[in-house]
Design an enzyme around this catalytic site. Structure first.
Site, mmCIF file in Angstrom:
data_model
loop_
_atom_site.group_PDB
_atom_site.id
_atom_site.type_symbol
_atom_site.label_atom_id
_atom_site.label_comp_id
_atom_site.label_asym_id
_atom_site.label_seq_id
_atom_site.Cartn_x
_atom_site.Cartn_y
_atom_site.Cartn_z
ATOM 1 N N HIS A 1 -6.039 -5.548 -2.899
ATOM 2 C CA HIS A 1 -6.857 -5.793 -1.701
ATOM 3 C C HIS A 1 -7.064 -7.284 -1.415
ATOM 4 O O HIS A 1 -7.843 -7.635 -0.541
ATOM 5 C CB HIS A 1 -8.209 -5.071 -1.823
ATOM 6 C CG HIS A 1 -8.057 -3.573 -1.768
ATOM 7 N ND1 HIS A 1 -9.062 -2.696 -2.084
ATOM 8 C CD2 HIS A 1 -6.997 -2.793 -1.421
ATOM 9 C CE1 HIS A 1 -8.634 -1.446 -1.946
ATOM 10 N NE2 HIS A 1 -7.373 -1.480 -1.551
ATOM 11 N N ASN B 1 -3.583 9.010 4.533
ATOM 12 C CA ASN B 1 -2.300 8.397 4.878
ATOM 13 C C ASN B 1 -2.253 7.931 6.324
ATOM 14 O O ASN B 1 -1.315 7.250 6.713
ATOM 15 C CB ASN B 1 -1.157 9.412 4.679
ATOM 16 C CG ASN B 1 -0.866 9.632 3.200
ATOM 17 O OD1 ASN B 1 -1.430 8.976 2.358
ATOM 18 N ND2 ASN B 1 0.034 10.543 2.928
ATOM 19 N N HIS C 1 0.478 4.517 -2.510
ATOM 20 C CA HIS C 1 0.308 5.908 -2.070
ATOM 21 C C HIS C 1 1.452 6.791 -2.560
ATOM 22 O O HIS C 1 1.237 7.935 -2.952
ATOM 23 C CB HIS C 1 0.201 5.987 -0.547
ATOM 24 C CG HIS C 1 -1.162 5.693 -0.032
ATOM 25 N ND1 HIS C 1 -1.757 6.402 0.982
ATOM 26 C CD2 HIS C 1 -2.069 4.762 -0.400
ATOM 27 C CE1 HIS C 1 -2.971 5.919 1.213
ATOM 28 N NE2 HIS C 1 -3.178 4.920 0.403
ATOM 29 N N ARG D 1 0.822 -1.211 0.000
ATOM 30 C CA ARG D 1 0.000 0.000 0.000
ATOM 31 C C ARG D 1 0.860 1.268 0.000
ATOM 32 O O ARG D 1 0.514 2.277 -0.617
ATOM 33 C CB ARG D 1 -0.934 -0.018 1.212
ATOM 34 C CG ARG D 1 -1.933 1.119 1.196
ATOM 35 C CD ARG D 1 -3.029 0.920 2.234
ATOM 36 N NE ARG D 1 -4.023 1.975 2.124
ATOM 37 C CZ ARG D 1 -4.413 2.731 3.156
ATOM 38 N NH1 ARG D 1 -3.915 2.511 4.364
ATOM 39 N NH2 ARG D 1 -5.299 3.682 2.983
HETATM 40 C C1 HEM Z 1 -8.963 1.960 -6.347
HETATM 41 C C2 HEM Z 1 -8.539 2.691 -5.417
HETATM 42 C C3 HEM Z 1 -8.241 2.264 -4.007
HETATM 43 C C4 HEM Z 1 -8.965 2.568 -2.903
HETATM 44 C C5 HEM Z 1 -10.259 3.356 -2.843
HETATM 45 C C6 HEM Z 1 -8.280 1.990 -1.780
HETATM 46 C C7 HEM Z 1 -8.693 2.130 -0.474
HETATM 47 C C8 HEM Z 1 -8.119 1.482 0.602
HETATM 48 C C9 HEM Z 1 -8.569 1.602 1.964
HETATM 49 C C10 HEM Z 1 -9.689 2.510 2.446
HETATM 50 C C11 HEM Z 1 -7.828 0.751 2.711
HETATM 51 C C12 HEM Z 1 -7.965 0.465 4.204
HETATM 52 C C13 HEM Z 1 -7.251 1.471 5.036
HETATM 53 C C14 HEM Z 1 -7.591 1.248 6.495
HETATM 54 O O1 HEM Z 1 -8.716 1.583 6.856
HETATM 55 O O2 HEM Z 1 -6.754 0.704 7.238
HETATM 56 C C15 HEM Z 1 -6.899 0.098 1.830
HETATM 57 C C16 HEM Z 1 -5.980 -0.840 2.224
HETATM 58 C C17 HEM Z 1 -5.076 -1.435 1.364
HETATM 59 N N1 HEM Z 1 -4.882 -1.117 0.036
HETATM 60 FE FE1 HEM Z 1 -6.054 0.054 -1.094
HETATM 61 N N2 HEM Z 1 -7.180 1.326 -2.218
HETATM 62 C C18 HEM Z 1 -7.110 1.463 -3.569
HETATM 63 C C19 HEM Z 1 -6.121 0.966 -4.383
HETATM 64 C C20 HEM Z 1 -5.084 0.174 -3.967
HETATM 65 C C21 HEM Z 1 -3.983 -0.252 -4.795
HETATM 66 C C22 HEM Z 1 -3.765 0.184 -6.234
HETATM 67 C C23 HEM Z 1 -3.201 -1.050 -4.033
HETATM 68 C C24 HEM Z 1 -1.923 -1.762 -4.411
HETATM 69 C C25 HEM Z 1 -1.703 -2.246 -5.588
HETATM 70 C C26 HEM Z 1 -3.813 -1.130 -2.731
HETATM 71 C C27 HEM Z 1 -3.351 -1.894 -1.698
HETATM 72 C C28 HEM Z 1 -3.884 -1.914 -0.432
HETATM 73 C C29 HEM Z 1 -3.429 -2.816 0.613
HETATM 74 C C30 HEM Z 1 -2.370 -3.897 0.463
HETATM 75 C C31 HEM Z 1 -4.166 -2.495 1.761
HETATM 76 C C32 HEM Z 1 -4.033 -3.140 3.142
HETATM 77 C C33 HEM Z 1 -3.050 -2.350 3.951
HETATM 78 C C34 HEM Z 1 -2.708 -2.935 5.308
HETATM 79 O O3 HEM Z 1 -3.086 -4.071 5.609
HETATM 80 O O4 HEM Z 1 -2.032 -2.227 6.062
HETATM 81 N N3 HEM Z 1 -4.939 -0.360 -2.712
HETATM 82 N N4 HEM Z 1 -7.093 0.571 0.556
HETATM 83 C C1 LIG Z 2 0.273 10.824 1.485
HETATM 84 O O1 LIG Z 2 1.132 9.869 0.961
HETATM 85 C C2 LIG Z 2 1.564 10.137 -0.357
HETATM 86 C C3 LIG Z 2 2.349 9.009 -0.821
HETATM 87 O O2 LIG Z 2 3.675 9.341 -0.771
HETATM 88 C C4 LIG Z 2 2.403 11.328 -0.367
HETATM 89 O O3 LIG Z 2 2.891 11.587 -1.667
HETATM 90 C C5 LIG Z 2 1.592 12.447 0.111
HETATM 91 O O4 LIG Z 2 2.389 13.569 0.213
HETATM 92 C C6 LIG Z 2 0.983 12.117 1.481
HETATM 93 N N1 LIG Z 2 0.087 13.177 1.787
HETATM 94 C C7 LIG Z 2 0.087 13.771 2.953
HETATM 95 C C8 LIG Z 2 -0.768 14.968 3.053
HETATM 96 O O5 LIG Z 2 0.776 13.412 3.873
#
Ligand code: HEM
Ligand SMILES: *[C@@H]1O[C@H](CO)[C@@H](O)[C@H](O)[C@H]1NC(C)=O
Ligand SMILES: *[C@@H]1O[C@H](CO)[C@@H](O)[C@H](O)[C@H]1NC(C)=O
Ligand SMILES: *[C@@H]1O[C@H](CO)[C@@H](O)[C@H](O)[C@H]1NC(C)=O
Ligand SMILES: *[C@@H]1O[C@H](CO)[C@@H](O)[C@H](O)[C@H]1NC(C)=O
Length: 358
Positions: free
Chosen positions: A206, A105, A77, A73
């Site tokens: 995800h 973030n 970001h 993730r």
């Molecule tokens: C389409 C847009 C996306 C949205 C709206 C989104 C949104 C989110 C949200 C809301 C979370 C949970 C955060 C939390 O509440 O702890 C999350 C977790 C995660 N996202 Fe996404 N995400 C997106 C795209 C991606 C992409 C492109 C990747 C990587 C290729 C990714 C990988 C992950 C992973 C691995 C987690 C789990 C993180 C953890 O376990 O700490 N996401 N995402």
């Molecule tokens: C959030 O994370 C992205 C990923 O690096 C970073 O580019 C961005 O500056 C961050 N935004 C803030 C407001 O911390």
């Protein structure tokens, strides 16, 4: 989490058995590469960079496979907000709060930042200050995918680290909220030259990791989103008894820690966690792509690798742009004292590695 040790055991067996191992060469992925990056960037200056990172991450994931999701993730970001320039890693500097404090973030795992700087330290000890933090983030994301059971793929290298972090507004303007529908996702990804196939494939990230309740409880309260499976909703309500519950849940209920195609099976069963997930199956434009990945894991793996290579090259700094940070959380210009000590270390590098060879 109660099931984390069981999950850790299952990932170990996954690593050992790995029957469906998919290793993609750069030719097989045939991914286009941007000017300034190269498949062999550190071949002379730091030939061991990839093996150092993989070896260390194997150890880290053996203790806690959840960290793989955090690292994957982090790369997403980093790349979506002002390019893959390591800016997400920067601490608040004299110019204001860092990207890490921006709202989307806040749920990035703190450990991910420590793991990256620890990798940086190991790599710089071996090679001196030649490898960027942004390249380390890209390699760590790749290894997180592979070591969780996903495809292995080559990563173009040569990114430089940015000097500034994005504002909170830029972060909000570039990331996608979990409440987004497919139209929103496709429009936002189009601004980054990512198409609907990339959108569906990258959302497959995800398939591992966790989410805080607050990222999706708007789908449970006051009424359950009708596109959500009723039993799934009932179980989520047990894990998240209130709209502002502090708990976390797994994102992929079928195989929470394995990088596989089960995320798409979840979507077909209306068990996607976020609107941004589930709507990819509801929406006619992306539904068939979801189905194709759900029935063919190899197809998903190949497309995921391609889309990651694309995402990993968004607005990169190369050549003489930016810098190679001596500490991933601080830009060098704010870090003169620390830099001086790194230079000393580099000067004595030869004597030091001779020491190690004894
Ligand atoms: C389409 C847009 C996306 C949205 C709206 C989104 C949104 C989110 C949200 C809301 C979370 C949970 C955060 C939390 O509440 O702890 C999350 C977790 C995660 N996202 Fe996404 N995400 C997106 C795209 C991606 C992409 C492109 C990747 C990587 C290729 C990714 C990988 C992950 C992973 C691995 C987690 C789990 C993180 C953890 O376990 O700490 N996401 N995402
Ligand atoms: C959030 O994370 C992205 C990923 O690096 C970073 O580019 C961005 O500056 C961050 N935004 C803030 C407001 O911390
Ligand atoms: C998608 O979301 C946007 C707001 O982000 C909204 O204007 C639009 O009506 C939604 N589309 C559908 C089909 O629900
Ligand atoms: C969640 O945690 C925060 C800070 O630890 C606390 O202030 C809040 O009351 C908690 N919310 C719930 C619903 O437990
Ligand atoms: C990197 O910088 C941060 C923030 O200034 C500091 O807390 C940390 O100790 C530094 N890391 C190393 C290895 O010196």
């Amino acid at each position: 989490m109660a099931s984390s040790s069981a999950a850790a055991a299952s990932i170990v067996s996954l690593l050992l058995l790995s029957s469906s191992l998919l290793i993609l060469s750069e030719a097989e992925t045939s991914a286009p590469i941007v000017n300034g990056l190269s498949w062999t960037f550190y071949k002379k200056s730091c030939p061991k960079v990839e093996s150092i990172i993989r070896k260390q991450l194997k150890k880290v994931f053996k203790k806690d496979i959840g960290q793989a999701a955090g690292l994957l993730r982090l790369h997403f970001h980093d790349c979506f907000v002002q390019g893959c320039d390591g800016s997400v890693l920067l601490d608040g500097s004299t110019s204001g709060p860092g990207e890490q404090e921006a709202i989307p973030n806040l749920t990035l795992r703190k450990e991910a930042f420590d793991i990256i700087d620890d990798l940086r330290l190991r790599v710089h000890k071996e090679c001196g200050r030649v490898v960027s933090c942004s390249d380390i983030v890209a390699l760590a994301a790749r290894d997180s995918v592979f070591l969780s059971g996903g495809p292995d793929y080559e990563v173009p290298l040569g990114r430089r680290d940015g000097l500034t972090f994005a504002t909170e507004q830029a972060t909000l303007d570039n990331l996608v909220p979990p409440t987004a529908n497919t139209t929103f996702i496709l429009n936002r990804l189009a601004t980054k030259n990512l198409d609907k196939t990339d959108a569906v494939a990258l959302s497959g990230g995800h398939t591992i990791g966790i989410s805080h309740c607050t990222s999706f409880t708007e789908r449970l309260y006051p009424t359950v989103d009708p596109t959500m499976d009723k039993t799934f909703a009932k179980n989520l309500k047990e894990s998240c008894p209130t709209i502002d519950s502090n708990n976390t849940v797994f994102q992929d209920i079928r195989s929470p820690n394995a990088f596989d195609n089960k995320y798409y099976v979840d979507l077909m069963n209306r068990q996607g966690l976020f609107t941004s997930d589930q709507d990819l199956y509801t929406d006619k434009r992306t539904r068939d792509i979801v189905t194709s990945f759900a029935v063919d894991e190899k197809l998903f793996f190949e497309q995921f690798a391609l889309s990651m290579i694309k995402m990993g090259q968004l607005s990169v700094l190369t050549g003489n742009q930016g810098e190679i940070r001596a500490n991933c959380s601080v830009r060098n210009t704010d870090n003169k004292k620390f830099l001086a000590s790194v230079v000393d270390e580099e000067v004595s590098e030869e004597g030091w590695s001779a020491e190690l060879r004894k």
